[in-house]
Design a protein around this motif. Structure first.
Motif, PDB file in Angstrom:
ATOM      1  N   UNK A 286       0.822  -1.214   0.000  1.00 23.12           N
ATOM      2  CA  UNK A 286       0.000   0.000   0.000  1.00 23.12           C
ATOM      3  C   UNK A 286       0.854   1.260   0.000  1.00 23.12           C
ATOM      4  N   UNK A 287       1.998   1.212   0.708  1.00 16.97           N
ATOM      5  CA  UNK A 287       2.915   2.341   0.670  1.00 16.97           C
ATOM      6  C   UNK A 287       3.384   2.604  -0.759  1.00 16.97           C
ATOM      7  N   UNK A 288       3.703   1.511  -1.461  1.00 20.32           N
ATOM      8  CA  UNK A 288       4.162   1.664  -2.837  1.00 20.32           C
ATOM      9  C   UNK A 288       3.026   2.119  -3.754  1.00 20.32           C
ATOM     10  N   UNK A 289       1.818   1.649  -3.425  1.00 18.12           N
ATOM     11  CA  UNK A 289       0.658   2.033  -4.237  1.00 18.12           C
ATOM     12  C   UNK A 289       0.430   3.553  -4.181  1.00 18.12           C
ATOM     13  N   UNK A 290       0.613   4.120  -2.988  1.00 18.54           N
ATOM     14  CA  UNK A 290       0.484   5.580  -2.857  1.00 18.54           C
ATOM     15  C   UNK A 290       1.509   6.263  -3.772  1.00 18.54           C
ATOM     16  N   UNK A 291       2.726   5.708  -3.782  1.00 18.76           N
ATOM     17  CA  UNK A 291       3.763   6.269  -4.647  1.00 18.76           C
ATOM     18  C   UNK A 291       3.406   6.144  -6.121  1.00 18.76           C
ATOM     19  N   UNK A 292       2.878   4.990  -6.499  1.00 16.57           N
ATOM     20  CA  UNK A 292       2.528   4.762  -7.906  1.00 16.57           C
ATOM     21  C   UNK A 292       1.427   5.710  -8.364  1.00 16.57           C
ATOM     22  N   UNK A 293       0.457   5.945  -7.473  1.00 16.47           N
ATOM     23  CA  UNK A 293      -0.692   6.771  -7.859  1.00 16.47           C
ATOM     24  C   UNK A 293      -0.339   8.227  -8.027  1.00 16.47           C
ATOM     25  N   UNK A 294       0.760   8.662  -7.368  1.00 13.54           N
ATOM     26  CA  UNK A 294       1.129  10.068  -7.426  1.00 13.54           C
ATOM     27  C   UNK A 294       1.181  10.563  -8.872  1.00 13.54           C
ATOM     28  N   UNK A 295       1.810   9.747  -9.731  1.00 14.67           N
ATOM     29  CA  UNK A 295       1.893  10.160 -11.136  1.00 14.67           C
ATOM     30  C   UNK A 295       1.262   9.099 -12.046  1.00 14.67           C
TER      31      UNK A 295
END
Lengths: 308, 231
Positions: free
Chosen positions: B95-104
């Motif tokens: 989920x931490x990585x998902x937040x990063x992925x969604x940023x852009x």
């Protein structure tokens, strides 16, 4: 009648209190958890929900179920919209500073309360329940021929009260699924964990805050619409839910949803049982005492995390 | 290319940065060196829009990012690895990585690329972020920023408190980012670690920019470092 039926009756009343309290307190807990805002006006959003429900039911007329159904949807939406507006015009302006938001929401409390008094008036008015069939409950007693089922006088509940409990459970499950399983829940939890990092990863925190504040208020309003056929709408009705919500949220652990629900069931049930056997005042005294004990011996609450 | 042009910034009325100018070219590691309280972290927070820019200009590949609302700065392509990692506690590695992925709005291919760099995170994928070891948490913080496919990467003391093998792993990734043309701004306390990886070193003192020196020069002559840092 022996003790048993009384206990069942008290537990049923307590369960209704617990259901409504859980909804209200989860709203408060959500707002505190994500935004770190202590919303003193939360009880007034509860009151607004009841008052708006009365206005809707009163102006629609017809079968009580129609007015109630419209109120059940419209009142939380209207109250949510008012809360979003309050967030964007007031809380955002004071930068969500912890002390200043407390003062700001105290102000909001009085504004909403006085506006309700000016428009709705000082009377308590009921909203008719959409359905309200009495259900008598059986009890078992040892008679001459062994155990037999009897129907003690006064032991019973109504379909509406059971529906309130069911509706609250369904909404709480919905909130839980929203937080755990959806994109928006993930964004809310990330904002709760670290506001600045949420910003640093592209999360529009201000929009999340507005939505959470609206959602918290809408939950309180929904709880009020559910209870108003049992309790009546009054412009001062927000005080008790506010106090009990704070008690529940502190006992459950600030910002923890499962803890909040657990504490709501605990406080609601004990409130019902103690009120029936002793007095409602004693119930409040004991609940407040419990808050004191929790704050001294387990400041993070029953389900809260230490140091969070 | 990330350019800071005479930026002034601080907390409330307390101004920290005074007319600080810096240029980090694409495919370069610029290291910011200075004493505690010199304004290194403040510089990074100002770039991210977390502290208000009082005056001056910040541009990323020519785009003005200094006046953007904070949540749009990362979307322009700046990845941030903050001091102390600051993962989203309660959320899993995934989920931490998902937040990063969604940023852009990057998809699973980007996630695969990032996990390729940090295979350890794949093993810990469903674990809560706060249950990872210190080194793994740093990997996650770095991976989260890389999920943006950033044009500029800000790293604030990424090797603080890590064991040597972890430091080496993080270093490898930073060097790899440089080879992919990312502009890397690095804040690091340990001077040796800096000099071995940086292309240029910028000194900062009392919120003001000092000399900017090729790392090669510093490798030959340590005395300059001592003048600024005062070992």
């Amino acid at each position: 009648m022996e003790l048993g039926p009384y206990l069942i009756l008290a537990s049923l009343e307590g369960a209704v209190t617990a259901a409504v309290l859980a909804l209200t307190a989860v709203g408060l807990s959500l707002v505190f958890g994500v935004m770190r805002v202590v919303n003193i006006a939360h009880g007034e959003f509860f009151m607004l929900g009841a008052v708006i429900a009365w206005f809707i039911a009163h102006s629609l007329g017809g079968h009580p179920a129609v007015g109630f159904a419209v109120a059940l949807v419209a009142a939380p939406l209207i109250v949510g919209a008012i809360a979003v507006a309050a967030d964007m015009t007031i809380l955002k302006r004071v930068d969500y500073d912890p002390e200043r938001t407390i003062v700001a929401t105290i102000g909001l409390l009085y504004i909403i309360q006085q506006l309700a008094l000016m428009t709705y008036g000082p009377d308590a008015r009921p909203v008719e329940a959409p359905f309200n069939t009495r259900i008598a409950l059986p009890w078992f007693e040892r008679g001459e021929g062994g155990w037999q089922m009897i129907w003690p006088w006064g032991l019973g509940t109504t379909t509406y009260k059971l529906a309130v409990i069911g509706a609250a459970v369904a909404v709480l499950l919905g909130v839980w699924l929203l937080m755990k399983r959806t994109r928006i829940g993930l964004v809310m939890r990330a904002t709760q964990a670290d506001r600045d990092m949420a910003l640093a990863f592209g999360i529009p925190v201000e929009r999340v805050y507005a939505m959470v504040f609206g959602m918290g208020a809408a939950l309180a309003a929904l709880a009020a619409v559910l209870i108003v056929p049992i309790q009546q709408a009054h412009y001062l009705m927000g005080a008790d839910p506010l106090l009990l919500s704070f008690i529940v949220v502190i006992i459950g652990g600030l910002g923890s949803l499962p803890g909040t629900v657990l504490a709501a069931v605990l406080i609601g049930l004990s409130d019902g049982i103690i009120s029936v056997f002793f007095s409602p005042t004693l119930a409040k005294i004991l609940a407040t005492l419990l808050v004191g004990l929790v704050l001294v011996f387990r400041p993070e609450g029953l389900a809260g995390k230490r140091g969070a | 290319m990330l350019v800071l042009d005479k930026i002034n910034s601080g907390y409330g009325r307390a101004q920290i940065l005074r007319d600080l100018s810096l240029t980090v070219k694409s495919g370069e590691i610029l290291c910011l060196l200075g004493r505690n309280g010199a304004g290194k972290t403040t510089t990074m927070q100002t770039i991210m829009g977390l502290l208000p820019l009082m005056s001056g200009q910040i541009t990323l590949d020519g785009q003005d990012v200094g006046r953007l609302p904070p949540h749009l700065v990362p979307r322009a392509g700046i990845g941030y690895v903050p001091q102390g990692r600051r993962l989203f506690a309660g959320l899993s590695v995934a989920q931490n990585l998902e937040i990063g992925l969604r940023t852009r709005n990057h998809g699973p291919e980007t996630l695969d690329e990032v996990l390729e760099l940090f295979p350890r995170l794949r093993e810990r994928f469903r674990q809560r972020a706060e249950t990872l070891s210190g080194g793994e948490q740093q990997m996650l913080a770095t991976a989260r920023a890389l999920c943006l496919k950033p044009k500029a990467l800000l790293l604030d003391e990424p090797t603080e408190g890590l064991q040597p093998s972890m430091i080496e792993a993080i270093r490898q990734v930073i060097v790899q980012m440089r080879s992919q043309g990312v502009a890397v701004l690095l804040v690091e306390q340990r001077v040796d670690a800096v000099i071995s990886v940086a292309d240029r070193v910028a000194f900062i003192e009392n919120g003001q920019g000092g000399e900017v020196i090729d790392a090669e020069t510093l490798r030959r002559d340590h005395s300059i470092v001592e003048r600024y840092i005062g070992v």
